[in-house]
Design a protein around this motif. Structure first.
Motif, PDB file in Angstrom:
ATOM      1  N   SER A 349       3.561   4.462 -18.074  1.00  0.00           N
ATOM      2  CA  SER A 349       3.625   4.900 -16.678  1.00  0.00           C
ATOM      3  C   SER A 349       3.134   3.807 -15.740  1.00  0.00           C
ATOM      4  N   HIS A 350       3.811   3.670 -14.608  1.00  0.00           N
ATOM      5  CA  HIS A 350       3.404   2.670 -13.625  1.00  0.00           C
ATOM      6  C   HIS A 350       3.732   3.172 -12.226  1.00  0.00           C
ATOM      7  N   GLN A 351       2.828   2.910 -11.278  1.00  0.00           N
ATOM      8  CA  GLN A 351       3.084   3.275  -9.883  1.00  0.00           C
ATOM      9  C   GLN A 351       2.685   2.129  -8.969  1.00  0.00           C
ATOM     10  N   GLU A 352       3.424   2.016  -7.844  1.00  0.00           N
ATOM     11  CA  GLU A 352       3.175   0.928  -6.916  1.00  0.00           C
ATOM     12  C   GLU A 352       3.512   1.375  -5.500  1.00  0.00           C
ATOM     13  N   ASN A 353       2.666   0.988  -4.562  1.00  0.00           N
ATOM     14  CA  ASN A 353       2.893   1.276  -3.149  1.00  0.00           C
ATOM     15  C   ASN A 353       2.601   0.029  -2.329  1.00  0.00           C
ATOM     16  N   LYS A 354       3.585  -0.417  -1.547  1.00  0.00           N
ATOM     17  CA  LYS A 354       3.440  -1.605  -0.709  1.00  0.00           C
ATOM     18  C   LYS A 354       3.801  -1.264   0.731  1.00  0.00           C
ATOM     19  N   ASN A 355       3.019  -1.809   1.662  1.00  0.00           N
ATOM     20  CA  ASN A 355       3.221  -1.513   3.073  1.00  0.00           C
ATOM     21  C   ASN A 355       3.237  -2.795   3.887  1.00  0.00           C
ATOM     22  N   LEU A 356       4.185  -2.855   4.815  1.00  0.00           N
ATOM     23  CA  LEU A 356       4.321  -4.004   5.700  1.00  0.00           C
ATOM     24  C   LEU A 356       4.014  -3.568   7.127  1.00  0.00           C
ATOM     25  N   LEU A 357       2.988  -4.163   7.730  1.00  0.00           N
ATOM     26  CA  LEU A 357       2.572  -3.806   9.081  1.00  0.00           C
ATOM     27  C   LEU A 357       3.197  -4.773  10.088  1.00  0.00           C
ATOM     28  N   LEU A 358       3.902  -4.223  11.080  1.00  0.00           N
ATOM     29  CA  LEU A 358       4.501  -5.032  12.137  1.00  0.00           C
ATOM     30  C   LEU A 358       3.667  -5.006  13.404  1.00  0.00           C
ATOM     31  N   SER A 359       2.589  -4.251  13.378  1.00  0.00           N
ATOM     32  CA  SER A 359       1.717  -4.118  14.541  1.00  0.00           C
ATOM     33  C   SER A 359       0.270  -4.018  14.090  1.00  0.00           C
ATOM     34  N   SER A 360      -0.629  -4.580  14.881  1.00  0.00           N
ATOM     35  CA  SER A 360      -2.057  -4.480  14.557  1.00  0.00           C
ATOM     36  C   SER A 360      -2.590  -3.078  14.793  1.00  0.00           C
ATOM     37  N   ASP A 361      -1.819  -2.241  15.496  1.00  0.00           N
ATOM     38  CA  ASP A 361      -2.235  -0.861  15.764  1.00  0.00           C
ATOM     39  C   ASP A 361      -1.741   0.116  14.697  1.00  0.00           C
ATOM     40  N   ALA A 362      -0.837  -0.332  13.828  1.00  0.00           N
ATOM     41  CA  ALA A 362      -0.326   0.537  12.767  1.00  0.00           C
ATOM     42  C   ALA A 362      -1.361   0.667  11.653  1.00  0.00           C
ATOM     43  N   GLU A 363      -1.292   1.783  10.937  1.00  0.00           N
ATOM     44  CA  GLU A 363      -2.298   2.059   9.901  1.00  0.00           C
ATOM     45  C   GLU A 363      -1.640   2.651   8.661  1.00  0.00           C
ATOM     46  N   ALA A 364      -1.869   2.001   7.529  1.00  0.00           N
ATOM     47  CA  ALA A 364      -1.344   2.490   6.252  1.00  0.00           C
ATOM     48  C   ALA A 364      -2.495   2.805   5.312  1.00  0.00           C
ATOM     49  N   ASN A 365      -2.538   4.028   4.824  1.00  0.00           N
ATOM     50  CA  ASN A 365      -3.551   4.444   3.858  1.00  0.00           C
ATOM     51  C   ASN A 365      -2.869   4.618   2.504  1.00  0.00           C
ATOM     52  N   THR A 366      -3.401   3.988   1.480  1.00  0.00           N
ATOM     53  CA  THR A 366      -2.789   4.092   0.162  1.00  0.00           C
ATOM     54  C   THR A 366      -3.861   4.400  -0.881  1.00  0.00           C
ATOM     55  N   LYS A 367      -3.545   5.364  -1.737  1.00  0.00           N
ATOM     56  CA  LYS A 367      -4.543   5.850  -2.689  1.00  0.00           C
ATOM     57  C   LYS A 367      -3.883   6.187  -4.029  1.00  0.00           C
ATOM     58  N   PRO A 368      -3.534   5.150  -4.809  1.00  0.00           N
ATOM     59  CA  PRO A 368      -2.994   5.420  -6.146  1.00  0.00           C
ATOM     60  C   PRO A 368      -4.113   5.790  -7.119  1.00  0.00           C
ATOM     61  N   ALA A 369      -3.826   6.663  -8.062  1.00  0.00           N
ATOM     62  CA  ALA A 369      -4.875   7.107  -8.992  1.00  0.00           C
ATOM     63  C   ALA A 369      -4.273   7.514 -10.328  1.00  0.00           C
ATOM     64  N   PHE A 370      -5.027   7.264 -11.391  1.00  0.00           N
ATOM     65  CA  PHE A 370      -4.666   7.720 -12.736  1.00  0.00           C
ATOM     66  C   PHE A 370      -5.738   8.665 -13.252  1.00  0.00           C
ATOM     67  N   TRP A 371      -5.299   9.683 -13.993  1.00  0.00           N
ATOM     68  CA  TRP A 371      -6.209  10.589 -14.689  1.00  0.00           C
ATOM     69  C   TRP A 371      -5.756  10.593 -16.146  1.00  0.00           C
ATOM     70  N   ILE A 372      -6.450   9.816 -16.986  1.00  0.00           N
ATOM     71  CA  ILE A 372      -5.994   9.552 -18.350  1.00  0.00           C
ATOM     72  C   ILE A 372      -6.933  10.220 -19.359  1.00  0.00           C
ATOM     73  N   TYR A 373      -6.352  11.096 -20.191  1.00  0.00           N
ATOM     74  CA  TYR A 373      -7.129  11.799 -21.206  1.00  0.00           C
ATOM     75  C   TYR A 373      -6.602  11.503 -22.618  1.00  0.00           C
ATOM     76  N   ALA A 374      -5.809  10.435 -22.749  1.00  0.00           N
ATOM     77  CA  ALA A 374      -5.310   9.989 -24.049  1.00  0.00           C
ATOM     78  C   ALA A 374      -5.614   8.496 -24.178  1.00  0.00           C
ATOM     79  N   ASP A 375      -5.719   8.000 -25.416  1.00  0.00           N
ATOM     80  CA  ASP A 375      -6.186   6.623 -25.579  1.00  0.00           C
ATOM     81  C   ASP A 375      -5.102   5.617 -25.955  1.00  0.00           C
TER      82      ASP A 375
END
Length: 444
Positions: A349-375
């Motif tokens: 499994s793989h996840q990716e989030n990329k954001n390009l800001l064209l303004s200093s007033d724009a705001e991008a919040n990104t919060k990727p997370a894994f919850w792994i219970y197997a080894d």
């Protein structure tokens, strides 16, 4: 979940009772009970808040939705504006099997004339309430116990798309579902529902579009339930083109059985406040999903993508890739959760989030997370927020390309891979044109 004290709780109850009194004739008793159960659940939950302790809604404030008196519309009449808007979709009726809904109601005039294909059921839910396939699946995937908007949709859903594909069937033409909101003097709320079941070893392409005829204020609260049986394959392309003053809450719940494959490409280009919930249950061995998305925001737009992939079986795969372009004072959020259950070994499994800001007033919040219970798993994630590459821009300028054109080339190139992941070429070309048009205005 904390409840907002909002002045329109009584309005929702009144609207619900009015809906039941007018539309319950001819509907089965199980549907009436399901509606009532979900209306009660919505009243118990109330609208979610971004207060401390409610991480799911940390970045999105729905106070304006909770405190606005949205009315339930009556069945509209076909208008020239609706036909004109559909003509701008860039397709012809013969290219796909089309289902059109105006303010949440099925429009036979704008839909394909013949939807009978190889034993499939493709049509409006309003004509299929008594079907066993509807009764056995409606409300079984989308969680209304903890999600107020899903409960509200189930209580108020009067129509929507119903797609049932039997085993060993390939739908050659895409199924095009359009939810179109019309101009209204009132602020209205629609609750479209989509129910899809793809049988064993079957395949299809579904196009789902949410749009409007005018720049008016309204609420669109959509829920889709999608089930893929063993060995089935579904491509789901979802486009949001709402009014600049519209609120949209979209929930898509997908269940994958053994060796099934699900591919999703979503694009958010319109709307004022957008919240997308995409939940995938990877519940069969060797099942896989590809989840791609793009969002382009300007002004004060707000787009929040909340994506959860739950691997409950071993030998399953998922790929998740979302990209955003933000201008002006717009805000976005990406919250990606991948869960790998105990004994779900050999998950990739793989996840990716990329954001390009064209303004200093724009705001991008990104919060990727894994919850792994197997080894014994292979997992990775990445996130980034940044501006245009100055070196790349300088390179283009040094080759004689004008600055605005160079910026547009780099910005467009940033999300090209998401558009290129679409396999249905007419739709890929259509989305590419929409993206170019929006970026052109943002780069003026």
């Amino acid at each position: 979940m904390t409840q907002i004290s909002c002045r329109n709780n009584d309005l929702y109850r009144w609207s619900f009772e009015n809906l039941i009194s007018k539309s319950s004739r001819g509907q089965p008793n199980w549907l009436k009970l399901l509606r009532e159960k979900n209306m009660n659940r919505f009243e118990t939950l109330g609208f979610p808040t971004e207060r401390k302790g409610n991480e799911e809604w940390k970045y999105t404030d729905v106070k304006n939705i909770a405190t606005t008196d949205f009315l339930i519309p009556s069945k509209p009449t076909l208008t020239d504006a609706a036909e004109k808007r559909l003509s701008q979709q860039g397709f012809g009726k013969h290219d796909f099997h089309q289902l059109v809904f105006l303010d949440g109601f099925y429009s036979a005039e704008l839909s394909s004339e013949d939807l009978k294909i190889k034993g499939c059921i493709i049509g409006p839910l309003s004509q299929a309430w008594k079907s066993h396939a509807v009764r056995s699946s409606l409300g079984t995937l989308a969680n209304s116990e903890d999600h107020a908007f899903t409960a509200l949709n189930t209580a108020f859903a009067r129509d929507g798309a119903f797609i049932h594909i039997p085993a060993n069937t390939e739908i050659e033409k895409p199924i095009n579902i359009i939810f179109l909101t019309l101009q209204s003097q009132d602020k209205i709320a629609t609750h479209p529902r989509t129910l899809v079941n793809v049988g064993k070893n079957s395949s299809a392409i579904i196009l789902e579009t949410h749009c409007s005829t005018e720049e008016t204020e309204y609420l669109s609260n959509a829920v889709s339930e999608i089930s893929l049986e063993d060995g089935s394959h579904l491509d789901h392309y979802r486009l949001q083109l709402h009014s600049k003053d519209a609120y949209h809450i979209g929930t898509t719940q997908v269940h994958l059985n053994r060796t099934s494959k699900f591919k999703s490409v979503s694009a958010d280009l319109g709307g004022k406040l957008i919240r997308n919930n995409l939940n995938i249950d990877v519940a069969g061995e060797n099942a896989s999903c590809i989840l791609n998305g793009l969002y382009i925001t300007n002004g004060t737009q707000h787009v929040d993508n909340h994506v959860t992939v739950d691997h409950s079986q071993p030998y399953t795969n998922s790929r998740e890739h979302f990209k955003g372009i933000l201008g002006d004072k717009s805000k976005t959020a990406f919250q990606g959760s991948i869960i790998i259950r105990e004994n779900s070994q050999k998950v990739d499994s793989h996840q990716e989030n990329k954001n390009l800001l064209l303004s200093s007033d724009a705001e991008a919040n990104t919060k990727p997370a894994f919850w792994i219970y197997a080894d014994d798993v292979k997992c990775g994630h990445g996130a980034s927020v940044g501006e245009l590459d100055k070196d790349a821009l300088f390179y283009l300028l040094s080759r004689g390309i004008r600055e605005k054109e160079a910026q547009t080339m780099l910005i467009k190139g940033f999300i090209t891979e998401i558009i290129e992941s679409i396999d249905y070429h007419p739709y890929k070309s259509y989305l590419d044109d929409l993206v170019k048009a929006k970026l052109s205005k943002m780069c003026e």
